[in-house]
Design a protein around this motif. Structure first.
Motif, short mmCIF file in Angstrom:
data_model
loop_
_atom_site.label_atom_id
_atom_site.label_comp_id
_atom_site.label_asym_id
_atom_site.label_seq_id
_atom_site.Cartn_x
_atom_site.Cartn_y
_atom_site.Cartn_z
N PHE A 177 42.01 38.38 35.15
CA PHE A 177 42.28 39.40 36.16
C PHE A 177 43.68 39.97 35.96
N HIS A 178 44.62 39.05 35.75
CA HIS A 178 46.01 39.49 35.59
C HIS A 178 46.18 40.34 34.33
N ARG A 179 45.59 39.90 33.23
CA ARG A 179 45.73 40.67 31.98
C ARG A 179 45.09 42.05 32.12
N GLU A 180 43.92 42.06 32.72
CA GLU A 180 43.22 43.34 32.88
C GLU A 180 44.00 44.27 33.80
N ALA A 181 44.62 43.68 34.84
CA ALA A 181 45.41 44.50 35.76
C ALA A 181 46.62 45.09 35.04
N GLU A 182 47.21 44.27 34.18
CA GLU A 182 48.35 44.77 33.38
C GLU A 182 47.95 45.96 32.53
N LYS A 183 46.79 45.81 31.88
CA LYS A 183 46.29 46.90 31.04
C LYS A 183 46.04 48.14 31.88
N ALA A 184 45.43 47.92 33.03
CA ALA A 184 45.10 49.05 33.88
C ALA A 184 46.36 49.78 34.34
N LEU A 185 47.39 48.98 34.71
CA LEU A 185 48.67 49.60 35.12
C LEU A 185 49.22 50.49 34.01
N GLU A 186 49.19 49.93 32.80
CA GLU A 186 49.72 50.67 31.67
C GLU A 186 48.96 51.97 31.45
N ASP A 191 46.45 49.99 44.35
CA ASP A 191 44.99 49.85 44.18
C ASP A 191 44.63 48.50 43.57
N VAL A 192 45.45 48.06 42.61
CA VAL A 192 45.20 46.74 42.01
C VAL A 192 45.27 45.67 43.10
N LEU A 193 46.33 45.74 43.92
CA LEU A 193 46.52 44.72 44.96
C LEU A 193 45.46 44.81 46.05
N ALA A 194 44.81 45.98 46.16
CA ALA A 194 43.77 46.12 47.19
C ALA A 194 42.39 45.79 46.64
N SER A 195 42.32 45.42 45.38
CA SER A 195 41.00 45.19 44.78
C SER A 195 40.25 44.05 45.48
N PRO A 196 38.99 44.27 45.81
CA PRO A 196 38.20 43.22 46.46
C PRO A 196 38.00 42.00 45.55
N LEU A 197 38.32 42.18 44.29
CA LEU A 197 38.18 41.06 43.37
C LEU A 197 39.12 39.90 43.71
N PHE A 223 31.40 31.75 36.54
CA PHE A 223 32.75 32.16 36.13
C PHE A 223 32.71 33.28 35.11
N ASP A 224 31.71 33.27 34.22
CA ASP A 224 31.59 34.36 33.24
C ASP A 224 31.36 35.68 33.96
N LYS A 225 30.51 35.63 34.97
CA LYS A 225 30.22 36.87 35.73
C LYS A 225 31.50 37.38 36.40
N LEU A 226 32.27 36.44 36.91
CA LEU A 226 33.50 36.83 37.59
C LEU A 226 34.49 37.47 36.60
N ASP A 227 34.57 36.87 35.41
CA ASP A 227 35.40 37.44 34.34
C ASP A 227 35.01 38.89 34.06
N GLN A 228 33.70 39.09 33.89
CA GLN A 228 33.21 40.44 33.58
C GLN A 228 33.50 41.40 34.74
N ALA A 229 33.34 40.88 35.96
CA ALA A 229 33.60 41.72 37.13
C ALA A 229 35.07 42.13 37.17
N ALA A 230 35.96 41.21 36.75
CA ALA A 230 37.39 41.51 36.75
C ALA A 230 37.69 42.65 35.77
N VAL A 231 37.12 42.55 34.59
CA VAL A 231 37.32 43.59 33.57
C VAL A 231 36.86 44.93 34.12
N LYS A 232 35.65 44.93 34.70
CA LYS A 232 35.04 46.16 35.19
C LYS A 232 35.90 46.76 36.34
N ALA A 233 36.28 45.88 37.28
CA ALA A 233 37.01 46.37 38.46
C ALA A 233 38.32 47.02 38.05
N MET A 234 39.01 46.43 37.08
CA MET A 234 40.29 46.99 36.67
C MET A 234 40.09 48.28 35.87
N GLU A 235 39.06 48.33 35.07
CA GLU A 235 38.75 49.56 34.33
C GLU A 235 38.51 50.72 35.28
#
Ligand SMILES: Nc1ncnc2c1ncn2[C@@H]1O[C@H](COP(=O)(O)OP(=O)(O)O)[C@@H](O)[C@H]1O
Ligand SMILES: [Mg+2]
Length: 598
Positions: free
Chosen positions: A532-541, A548-554, A572-584
């Motif tokens: 989640f953190h890595r994806e959020a970093e990418k999204a910020l960049e 919006d990141v901090l408000a994510s329901p994820l 956990f795999d599903k959650l990982d994928q959801a994190a990627v998707k949510a940040m994208e």
């Protein structure tokens, strides 16, 4: 008891200490019987014709002129089948049986054998007449409890030789199970052995521990792991969670045998253990946990000298199972109360006190206590290894870690779990401060993670630790100039660290699911948090807004992830994928292509 003419007599009584004169040929650490009731005691100092004796029972009523008898032996424990499930006091008197017999108080001078003389054990031999055996070799087995096979070994010190006879079937512990050696050198071996508690049991080699002792506690296993055969200490002020951590380890650690030494803490705390443990179910076998546990209880209202002995009683039993090839985990709660017993006895001996009144040998005593931990190759002609892991809690007055017991302990143990009241007040449990704690087994243990969990585990841990350290630095800035001073990236760092603390490190010992996490689950949970953190970093960049990141329901889903049960780890795999998707999804539409190319 010895003949009267073998007796000396008391010249002075000072609390738990008795000075006797006229004992025939007394030796250090001889076990003696004191007074008409024959109270247990041990010679701890010899000076001219006087022997100073620490007495393991209340000394009220004793006085000058009372007799003291030598036994000719050292303070020893009984070893054999029947140890498991037992609850003993510090000198191995069975507490539950005594209580049934005499109510809640042990009558002084009571001599109950530690192991039942009546019970039959089904012995299955593995050697036959004529086989050559040496100490440490397996003679046969007994199913001591449904979960532990008791391996009956030729005891240390017996001369190697040929098996003259070997029994099979139902045996009492005092029956001769085998005769080994010829003629003069023949030794009759019984299931019952005795071993002096202050002497470490022998082994072939000691190795540097490599395998993790998995405790199911995330801050321990992932951040500051202890190895099987290692040593750890838990210093912390009153109420910071030392006892809970040790209970958790006793309940969940993947050790074969558990020793819990309740040493000098308040009686009601130990009563809780005595009542709670027999109700617990072993998560690994489904049998009662006591089937692989031995409890030793020496509370603050019990004689102080027996408290001094209790840790050795525990260690000796631990080593006995280690010698059979088992991994044993010993918890001592609390080593500070044990050190206080040393101090009290030292003062009665009128020794020159060292720092804060503790005897000058405090450090060497503590060192030799922890030294009995280890991963060893056992005696015997076959390759076999066993381990004793020792975890001691320390209760520094006022939580001040500079006091002598903590300092002496830190010099010898390899893992430090520093509990802090600040965290406990905030209800962050386990209240282990991640910035000061350490494990010197991390390099070895994380190598094992590559094999048994995933090669990326180590990296995740490092990344998490870095975030936590960054948070501590940023907190300084926030304190000085406020949160507005932080850049979006820094706010994200703070958020990442918060998630590690709350979603990963925080673990409720009293929640049915959260109480235990397998190593696999720890890895998956940490991976989700970091993903989640890595994806959020990418999204910020790529142009996403930090708000919006901090408000994510994820974030809420991450907070619940620790409650995913062990049989649904695929979630956990599903959650990982959801994190990627949510940040994208937070990246402005025109930038999306760029993100997936990152
Ligand atoms: N991992 C934990 N999860 C939930 N509560 C905890 C945890 N650790 C400690 N506590 C709380 O803190 C209290 C004090 O812990 P305890 O282990 O008795 O402290 P200590 O032995 O250091 O005096 C416990 O009764 C419990 O309420
Ligand atoms: Mg406690």
């Amino acid at each position: 008891m010895a003949d009267d003419d073998l007796a000396g007599e008391i010249v002075r009584v000072a609390g738990p200490l008795v000075v006797a004169r006229g004992l025939p040929a007394p030796k250090m650490y001889d076990l003696v019987r004191v007074g008409a009731q024959g109270l247990m005691g041990e010679v701890i100092e010899l000076r001219a014709e006087d022997a100073s004796i620490q007495v393991y029972e209340e000394t009220g009523g004793l006085g000058p002129g009372d007799p003291v008898y030598t036994t000719g032996g050292a303070l020893s424990v009984e070893l054999g089948p029947g140890l498991l499930e037992s609850i003993y006091d510090g000198v191995q008197r069975p507490l539950n049986l005594l209580r049934e017999m005499e109510g809640n108080f042990i009558t002084r001078g009571t001599d109950m054998p530690a192991l039942s003389r009546e019970r039959d054990w089904e012995f299955v031999p593995v050697v036959k007449e004529g086989d050559e055996v040496q100490p440490g070799d397996l003679l046969g087995t007994i199913q001591e409890t449904p979960v532990i096979e008791h391996r009956v070994l030729l005891p240390p010190g017996v001369k190697p030789g040929r098996v003259q006879s070997i029994r099979s079937g139902a045996l009492k512990i005092t029956d001769v199970v085998a005769v080994v050696g010829d003629g003069e050198a023949a030794t009759e071996v019984t299931l019952l052995q005795r071993w002096p508690v202050r002497r470490a049991r022998p082994f072939k080699h000691k190795y540097a521990p490599t395998d993790p002792l998995t405790t199911g506690q995330r801050v321990i296993d992932t951040f500051f792991p202890v190895a099987k055969g290692g040593t750890a200490c838990i210093p912390g002020p009153f109420g910071s969670g030392k006892t809970v951590v040790q209970h958790q380890i006793a309940k969940w650690a993947d050790a074969d045998v558990i020793l819990f030494v309740g040493c000098g803490e308040r009686g009601n705390e130990m009563t809780e253990v005595l009542l709670e443990f027999p109700q617990l179910t072993d998560p690994y076998s489904g049998h009662p946990l006591m089937k692989r546990t031995v409890l030793i209880a020496n509370t603050s209202n019990m004689p102080v000298a027996a408290r001094e002995a209790s840790v050795y009683t525990g260690l000796t039993i631990a080593e006995y199972y280690r010698d059979m090839g088992y991994n044993v985990a010993l918890q001592a709660d609390s080593t500070s109360r044990w050190a206080e017993a040393l101090r009290e006895i030292g003062a009665r001996l009128e020794e020159m006190p060292g720092e804060e009144g503790y005897p000058a040998y405090l450090g060497s005593r503590l060192a030799s206590f922890y030294e009995r931990a280890g991963l060893v190759s056992c005696l015997g002609s076959k390759e076999c290894s066993g381990s004793v892991t020792v975890v001691g809690s320390v209760s520094p007055p006022g939580g001040d870690l500079s006091e002598p017991v903590t300092q002496a302990t830190l010099r010898v143990v390899k893992v430090f779990w520093g509990l802090e009241d600040r965290l406990a007040f905030m209800r962050h449990f386990p209240a282990i401060n991640w910035l000061v704690s350490y494990s010197m087994y991390l390099a070895q243990v994380s190598k094992k993670w590559d094999e048994i969990i995933d090669p990326s585990f180590k990296e995740l841990r490092t990344e998490a630790m870095t975030l936590l350290q960054r948070e501590a630095e940023l907190e300084e800035i926030v304190r000085l100039i406020g949160v507005e001073a932080l850049s979006a990236g820094e706010r994200l760092t703070m958020e990442g660290a918060r998630s590690i603390r709350e979603d990963f490190l925080h673990q409720n010992a009293f929640d049915e699911i959260d109480t235990y996490s397998s190593l696999k689950k720890q890895f998956l949970l940490l991976r989700c948090v970091i993903t989640f953190h890595r994806e959020a970093e990418k999204a910020l960049e790529a142009g996403a807004e930090i708000d919006d990141v901090l408000a994510s329901p994820l974030r809420e889903r991450l907070a619940d992830a620790k409650f995913i049960p062990e049989d649904r780890l695929e979630d956990f795999d599903k959650l990982d994928q959801a994190a990627v998707k949510a940040m994208e999804d937070l990246v402005p539409r025109e930038e999306r292509g760029a993100v997936s190319n990152l």
